[in-house]
Design a protein around this motif. Structure first.
Motif, PDB file in Angstrom:
ATOM      1  N   THR A  14       0.822  -1.202   0.000  1.00  0.00           N
ATOM      2  CA  THR A  14       0.000   0.000   0.000  1.00  0.00           C
ATOM      3  C   THR A  14       0.861   1.260   0.000  1.00  0.00           C
ATOM      4  O   THR A  14       0.483   2.284  -0.559  1.00  0.00           O
ATOM      5  N   SER A  15       2.040   1.170   0.621  1.00  0.00           N
ATOM      6  CA  SER A  15       2.961   2.303   0.609  1.00  0.00           C
ATOM      7  C   SER A  15       3.462   2.570  -0.809  1.00  0.00           C
ATOM      8  O   SER A  15       3.609   3.721  -1.223  1.00  0.00           O
ATOM      9  N   GLN A  17       1.769   1.827  -3.527  1.00  0.00           N
ATOM     10  CA  GLN A  17       0.629   2.396  -4.246  1.00  0.00           C
ATOM     11  C   GLN A  17       0.493   3.886  -3.954  1.00  0.00           C
ATOM     12  O   GLN A  17       0.235   4.690  -4.849  1.00  0.00           O
ATOM     13  N   GLY A 105      -0.368   5.445   2.522  1.00  0.00           N
ATOM     14  CA  GLY A 105      -1.183   4.289   2.194  1.00  0.00           C
ATOM     15  C   GLY A 105      -2.190   4.031   3.301  1.00  0.00           C
ATOM     16  O   GLY A 105      -2.020   4.485   4.438  1.00  0.00           O
ATOM     17  N   LYS A 106      -3.209   3.272   2.978  1.00  0.00           N
ATOM     18  CA  LYS A 106      -4.263   3.004   3.948  1.00  0.00           C
ATOM     19  C   LYS A 106      -3.811   2.059   5.043  1.00  0.00           C
ATOM     20  O   LYS A 106      -4.239   2.145   6.174  1.00  0.00           O
ATOM     21  N   ARG A 107      -2.947   1.113   4.686  1.00  0.00           N
ATOM     22  CA  ARG A 107      -2.384   0.208   5.674  1.00  0.00           C
ATOM     23  C   ARG A 107      -0.908   0.034   5.360  1.00  0.00           C
ATOM     24  O   ARG A 107      -0.492   0.085   4.213  1.00  0.00           O
ATOM     25  N   PRO A 136      -5.998   3.713  -0.819  1.00  0.00           N
ATOM     26  CA  PRO A 136      -6.412   2.415  -0.275  1.00  0.00           C
ATOM     27  C   PRO A 136      -5.700   1.238  -0.908  1.00  0.00           C
ATOM     28  O   PRO A 136      -5.012   1.373  -1.925  1.00  0.00           O
ATOM     29  N   GLN A 137      -5.891   0.083  -0.302  1.00  0.00           N
ATOM     30  CA  GLN A 137      -5.382  -1.152  -0.877  1.00  0.00           C
ATOM     31  C   GLN A 137      -6.061  -1.412  -2.216  1.00  0.00           C
ATOM     32  O   GLN A 137      -7.199  -1.007  -2.446  1.00  0.00           O
ATOM     33  N   ASN A 138      -5.329  -2.102  -3.091  1.00  0.00           N
ATOM     34  CA  ASN A 138      -5.854  -2.543  -4.389  1.00  0.00           C
ATOM     35  C   ASN A 138      -6.058  -1.412  -5.389  1.00  0.00           C
ATOM     36  O   ASN A 138      -6.606  -1.646  -6.469  1.00  0.00           O
TER      37      ASN A 138
END
Length: 334
Positions: A14-15, A17, A105-107, A136-138
């Motif tokens: 996520t980071s 992304q 990132g979200k997580r 967010p993820q994805n």
């Protein structure tokens, strides 16, 4: 506030992304990026152990950031990096005072780990001095969600799965005289593909989120949608059960939102902008919109239909469950 994009990076998916989003945004704005990796000092009293731990953590941070620097260089985006010892949330909030935009990132993992939203992203969105974007993820650069939503928004529209039936009142190309539209009547009523969406509350044009959203939409050549909601069972929503009263309700909605629309159009005459008003649970409506939107813009505090605490309850819910990049804009500009 400086024209720089602050990025929290820990090497997690996520980071990465978030970094991709930040690099694209920095390039669009013509800004450099500041890459930050943070680690929490060892919770021991032995100075030798603490020093060795700090050296190892700093070395690992620099190694991670070199990857990020290489990606920035490949994208022709000026970048610098730093590894800092301390609480990651506090560090990023402090650095946000000297940034124009912060991105996380979200997580994450390591220093940037947390719950569904993440302790760092949650704290930064609530306390940052500059607008914060949570990716967010994805999410993938250029493709929205993995498996994703293309820019044309050609996805299966759907309304929230609730026990009530949300209503949508939308603005026409001009002003006034608009007719209500039920979400089930047109697939497009839940599609926001390629659009920047901002949640409108009682502050109207006095909400900095409106202008951050308008600026982002114009910079990226995207349509802007002003979305306002009212929770079900509001005392006047009974009007919707009767044709004559429904028209009256639509006029009242237009009376609240048309002035906001007019001022945005005056400041951004070339921007494609309109408003949508939903009867439904505010957080649920906005979360569903993030399934197709390009960017969701929110304020830190809620008023009227968006009540909340330091980070409003609706904004918190959208950040936790939203599917597209989400920008949180401080109430008071830094």
């Amino acid at each position: 506030m400086e024209e720089v994009v602050l990025v929290g990076f820990d090497g997690s998916p996520t980071s990465r992304q978030a970094l991709d989003w930040a690099l694209a945004e920095a390039k669009n704005r013509g800004w450099p990026v500041q890459l930050v990796s943070a680690f929490t000092p060892a919770p021991v009293d032995d100075p030798m152990v603490s020093e060795r731990y700090a050296d190892a953590a700093a070395h690992g941070g620099h190694t991670l950031l070199q990857e990020a620097l290489d990606r920035a260089k490949a994208g022709n985006v000026p970048a610098e990096s730093r590894v800092v010892a301390g609480d990651p949330s506090e560090i990023l909030v402090d650095l946000s005072h000297d940034a124009g935009l912060a991105v996380v990132g979200k997580r994450g993992r390591g220093g940037f780990t947390g719950r569904l939203l993440g302790s760092v992203s949650s704290a930064l969105a609530a306390h940052a001095a500059c607008p914060t974007v949570v990716v967010p993820q994805n999410w993938t650069a250029g493709g929205g969600r993995d498996g994703g939503t293309p820019d044309n928004g050609r996805v299966k529209a759907r309304r929230p799965e609730t026990g009530y039936l949300p209503w949508l009142v939308s603005s026409p190309p001009g002003m006034r005289g608009n007719k209500g539209l039920h979400p089930d009547d047109k697939d497009s009523s839940w599609n926001y593909g390629g659009q920047v969406v901002v949640g409108i509350d009682a502050l109207g044009v006095n909400n900095p989120a409106v202008w951050a959203a308008a600026s982002a939409a114009q910079a990226h050549g995207r349509p802007l949608r002003l979305v306002s909601t009212r929770a079900p069972f509001y005392r006047d929503s009974i009007w919707l059960d009767h044709g004559e009263n429904a028209d009256r309700f639509r006029e009242d909605v237009a009376g609240e939102l048309d002035p906001v629309l007019a001022e945005v159009r005056e400041r951004y005459p070339e921007l494609d902008v309109s408003w949508n008003f939903y009867i439904g649970k505010p957080a649920e409506i906005l979360v569903h919109i993030t399934r197709t939107a390009e960017l969701m813009v929110l304020g830190t505090r809620g008023h009227g239909g968006f009540p909340g605490l330091l980070l409003g309850s609706v904004s918190q819910a959208v950040l936790h469950h939203g599917s597209c990049p989400m920008m949180v804009v401080p109430k008071e500009p830094a």
